[in-house]
Scaffold this active site. Structure first.
Site, PDB file in Angstrom:
ATOM      1  N   HIS A 473       0.835  -1.211   0.000  1.00  0.00           N
ATOM      2  CA  HIS A 473       0.000   0.000   0.000  1.00  0.00           C
ATOM      3  C   HIS A 473       0.868   1.258   0.000  1.00  0.00           C
ATOM      4  O   HIS A 473       0.688   2.153  -0.843  1.00  0.00           O
ATOM      5  CB  HIS A 473      -0.919  -0.018   1.225  1.00  0.00           C
ATOM      6  CG  HIS A 473      -1.751   1.222   1.382  1.00  0.00           C
ATOM      7  ND1 HIS A 473      -3.056   1.301   0.980  1.00  0.00           N
ATOM      8  CD2 HIS A 473      -1.442   2.446   1.899  1.00  0.00           C
ATOM      9  CE1 HIS A 473      -3.529   2.516   1.230  1.00  0.00           C
ATOM     10  NE2 HIS A 473      -2.567   3.234   1.796  1.00  0.00           N
ATOM     11  N   GLU A 474       1.774   1.345   0.951  1.00  0.00           N
ATOM     12  CA  GLU A 474       2.598   2.547   1.043  1.00  0.00           C
ATOM     13  C   GLU A 474       3.493   2.708  -0.180  1.00  0.00           C
ATOM     14  O   GLU A 474       3.786   3.831  -0.606  1.00  0.00           O
ATOM     15  CB  GLU A 474       3.427   2.533   2.329  1.00  0.00           C
ATOM     16  CG  GLU A 474       2.611   2.583   3.608  1.00  0.00           C
ATOM     17  CD  GLU A 474       1.677   3.792   3.678  1.00  0.00           C
ATOM     18  OE1 GLU A 474       1.999   4.834   3.069  1.00  0.00           O
ATOM     19  OE2 GLU A 474       0.623   3.684   4.332  1.00  0.00           O
ATOM     20  N   HIS A 477       1.771   4.679  -2.794  1.00  0.00           N
ATOM     21  CA  HIS A 477       1.970   6.119  -2.624  1.00  0.00           C
ATOM     22  C   HIS A 477       3.341   6.534  -3.167  1.00  0.00           C
ATOM     23  O   HIS A 477       3.478   7.584  -3.808  1.00  0.00           O
ATOM     24  CB  HIS A 477       1.900   6.480  -1.141  1.00  0.00           C
ATOM     25  CG  HIS A 477       0.526   6.497  -0.557  1.00  0.00           C
ATOM     26  ND1 HIS A 477      -0.500   7.239  -1.077  1.00  0.00           N
ATOM     27  CD2 HIS A 477       0.028   5.869   0.542  1.00  0.00           C
ATOM     28  CE1 HIS A 477      -1.589   7.072  -0.336  1.00  0.00           C
ATOM     29  NE2 HIS A 477      -1.293   6.238   0.649  1.00  0.00           N
ATOM     30  N   HIS A 480       3.360   6.875  -6.849  1.00  0.00           N
ATOM     31  CA  HIS A 480       2.689   8.127  -7.227  1.00  0.00           C
ATOM     32  C   HIS A 480       3.678   9.295  -7.124  1.00  0.00           C
ATOM     33  O   HIS A 480       3.760  10.144  -8.025  1.00  0.00           O
ATOM     34  CB  HIS A 480       1.492   8.335  -6.304  1.00  0.00           C
ATOM     35  CG  HIS A 480       0.452   9.260  -6.839  1.00  0.00           C
ATOM     36  ND1 HIS A 480      -0.708   9.555  -6.151  1.00  0.00           N
ATOM     37  CD2 HIS A 480       0.374   9.975  -7.984  1.00  0.00           C
ATOM     38  CE1 HIS A 480      -1.443  10.391  -6.859  1.00  0.00           C
ATOM     39  NE2 HIS A 480      -0.808  10.668  -7.971  1.00  0.00           N
TER      40      HIS A 480
END
Length: 684
Positions: A473-474, A477, A480
């Site tokens: 998940h991280e 980020h 991105h």
């Protein structure tokens, strides 16, 4: 201090502009911040005294060129204040908070600057030569300054500035109190038998944590940010489970110096006053007005729609757990919150023949990172990772990786800080250390922080499935932040609407159980044997298992956030516990065996982070995420073609485009909610 004596006052000589933390001392930060404030205000004054009429070039682009020093110093400092908050750093954070708020207001509320931005915005249609990014930049600066209060009169601006400064101080206090009480409430056990059920690695981690505090021969269980603890699923001693859960739920509530009750109620009161000053009925109305949701009513409709089936499913799950207790325990008892995870594992084993604790030997951290997280990114996007031990990070535990594109061109740096420590705030997050911008000629440096317990020397770091999920998940980020390629720093990385920012990170979780990825990383750390395909199939079959509980605890927290922030100016919140109980009863999620994921006094996301009135963002973004996963599945999955499309049309645009327009460009239509309902077992 001068440039010669303060390393923060000049650009770093390290690759990618990584701050040289080897030479940065705590006493360097405040002088560098003050110089950064002064420089940007001088730059703003220079652009507002230009005698010619406002244009994109002499106003908007000049504004984007301003503040380079303060941005550089702030990125360097806030990376440390969240990940290694020593007492010296905490003291700086407290001193800095109102000064930073005042500086931001000095820019956003500047009347002359606002007039110039307004003029450029008013005549935007006359500039057909501007790029789409430039046009959107004008719109966003005008919208954000208006939203911040730039159109208010001088008296209102003065009060607004007072409110912002006080709120910044309170948020810092909330975070400091929470960190202090989380450390104080870590649960100490004197006998390993009290921790029966933990693996050898987990037990060694608790022994190491105790030794780090000078408690040789004892065992210390530190608390994660959320309610409860991962160990609750394994601990056989009920009293140990009770102690851990009780400590977790009592954080910052005990009437001592770390109690956050008065802090959060003052935050809520002042946010409500500020929203009224800005012309909004509540803080939630103010926040959502500039998000994709548009209004708190839209958020409420979604939360209430999901709460009904979530609560129904949670009750069915509770009944199943109680059955297990009644049929297997010599002296049956009523299920409590601290029992839920333990008996859920029993039901999971009975229904799906899955023992999540037995999965950990297949999730060795280094292999998950290289052969899972990095591998999936390479397959999708063609990027490569090289560890750079010659580039120092802000803490010895943080590792630095250089990222290159398939053609060998540099992408940026990725920093991973995996392990928990007393100076690190709870939870997991991504933050930029250097933001990408063509205007400034910078490439991104991004950091991921987790809070994994570090085992004793020589012991492997074996992750839980939840921790594997957090890492993927991280890293979403991080991708991105690494991939966004924009001209203007205002749009760099994850600078998108709050209720869109979780979308790319949640999409990246899909690769955890993707065959090609899973077979590459899920191998026994001793034997190298892959995870049994039959177990994988049972994991997939169990994806909706316990989702009533998981969805309920999340929705309860999201609703608490909305309830606090829908209070109008002048309303009395009253007792924190009573307010929580009433709010949860209102949405049908007041369930003592399913406590809210974050209770108010340790709800850092909304009282010291950037998610105030925005914690709904996770489920809001998950509508897009689930719909995107369906797209990947029907278009060939883990391919460069799919990865390039997602990168170019979504990740790569950063904040330079309306996020829902970017989504439509990628997907070909608006998102549909059906895949989310199916994923969470709420479609029946």
């Amino acid at each position: 201090m001068t440039v010669a004596t303060n390393p923060l006052l000049s650009a770093s000589s390290l690759p990618y502009g990584m701050p040289d933390y080897r030479v940065i001392l705590p006493e360097h930060y405040m002088p560098a911040f003050r110089e950064g404030f002064a420089q940007q205000l001088a730059e703003i004054r220079a652009l507002t005294v230009v005698r010619s009429m406002p244009t994109f070039e002499n106003t908007i682009e000049a504004l984007e060129r301003s503040g380079e020093l303060i941005d550089r110093v702030a990125h360097a400092f806030y990376t440390v204040s969240s990940a290694d908050a020593t007492p010296e750093i905490q003291a700086i954070d407290e001193e800095l908070a109102p000064l930073m708020a005042a500086h931001q207001d000095a820019v956003l509320l500047d009347a002359q600057l606002y007039w110039r931005v307004s003029q450029v915005h008013e005549h935007l249609d006359e500039r057909s030569d501007l790029t789409a990014e430039q046009r959107y930049l004008v719109q966003r600066h005008f919208r954000e300054m208006t939203h911040a209060g730039a159109a208010l009169d001088d008296a209102a601006k003065e009060r607004l500035t007072e409110l912002n400064q006080r709120l910044s101080t309170l948020s810092t206090t909330f975070e400091k109190n929470l960190l202090g009480d989380t450390n104080d409430l870590a649960v100490i056990f004197s006998d390993a038998a009290e921790l029966d059920g933990l693996s050898a690695g987990e037990l060694s981690a608790t022994a190491r944590a105790a030794a780090d505090r000078g408690l040789e021969g004892q065992y210390l269980v530190s608390l994660p940010l959320f309610s409860g603890h991962p160990y609750l699923a394994s601990l056989t001693v009920r009293e140990s489970r009770r102690r851990i859960m009780a400590a977790s739920l009592s954080r910052a509530t005990r009437g001592d110096d770390h109690d956050n009750s008065a802090v959060l109620t003052e935050i809520v009161t002042l946010r409500a006053e500020r929203s009224a000053l800005l012309g909004y009925a509540s803080h939630a109305a103010y926040i959502t007005a500039d998000e994709t949701a548009g209004s708190p009513e839209a958020v409420e409709r979604m939360l209430r729609e999901l709460a009904i089936p979530a609560a129904r499913n949670a009750e069915s799950e509770r009944a199943a757990l109680q059955e297990i207790i009644d049929s297997t325990e010599p002296e049956p008892f009523a299920l409590k919150a601290h029992d839920w995870a333990f008996y859920t594992e029993k039901v999971r084993r009975a229904q799906y023949d899955i023992d999540t604790a037995a999965l950990r030997p297949y999730f060795e951290a280094e292999r998950v990172l290289h052969d899972g997280v990095f591998f999936a990114a390479t397959q999708l996007y063609g990027i490569r990772f090289t560890e750079r031990t010659d580039i120092p990070a802000y803490h010895p535990s943080a590792r630095v990786f250089e990222v290159h594109d398939a053609d060998g061109s540099p992408v940026g740096l990725y920093v991973l800080d995996l392990y928990t420590r007393d100076t690190k705030r709870g939870g997991a997050w991504m933050n930029p250390i250097v933001s990408e911008s063509a205007l400034r000629g910078t490439l991104p440096v991004v950091a991921n922080n987790l809070n994994v317990s570090q085992p004793g020397d020589g012991q492997p770091t074996l992750l839980t499935l939840d921790e594997v999920t957090t890492l993927f998940h991280e890293f979403g980020h991080a991708l991105h932040g690494l991939f966004a390629r924009v001209t203007y720093p205002h749009f760099s990385g994850t600078n998108v609407f709050r209720d869109f920012v979780e979308f790319p990170s949640q999409v990246n979780e899909m690769w955890i159980l993707w065959d090609e990825v899973l077979q590459n990383y899920a191998r026994h750390h001793e034997t190298g044997e892959p995870l049994d395909p039959a177990v994988v199939e049972r994991l997939r079959a169990s994806e909706t298992f316990d989702q009533g509980h998981a969805t309920s605890e999340y929705l309860a927290a999201a609703w608490l956030d909305q309830a606090w922030h829908r209070l109008p100016a002048g309303a009395e919140a009253g007792d924190v516990a009573a307010f929580e109980a009433a709010a949860l009863a209102d949405i049908g999620l007041r369930n003592p065996v399913v406590p809210t994921r974050y209770s108010s006094t340790y709800f850092a996301h909304v009282f010291s982070g950037g998610y105030s009135a925005g914690y709904y963002s996770y489920i809001w973004s998950e509508v897009l995420d689930a719909d995107t996963v369906e797209w990947f599945k029907t278009n060939g999955g883990l391919t460069r073609e799919n990865g390039d499309r997602f990168r170019q049309r979504l990740l790569g645009v950063g904040g330079s485009k309306d996020p829902l327009e970017a989504y439509r460009d990628f997907r070909g239509r608006d998102a549909e909610i059906a895949p989310l309902l199916k994923r969470r077992g709420l479609d029946v």
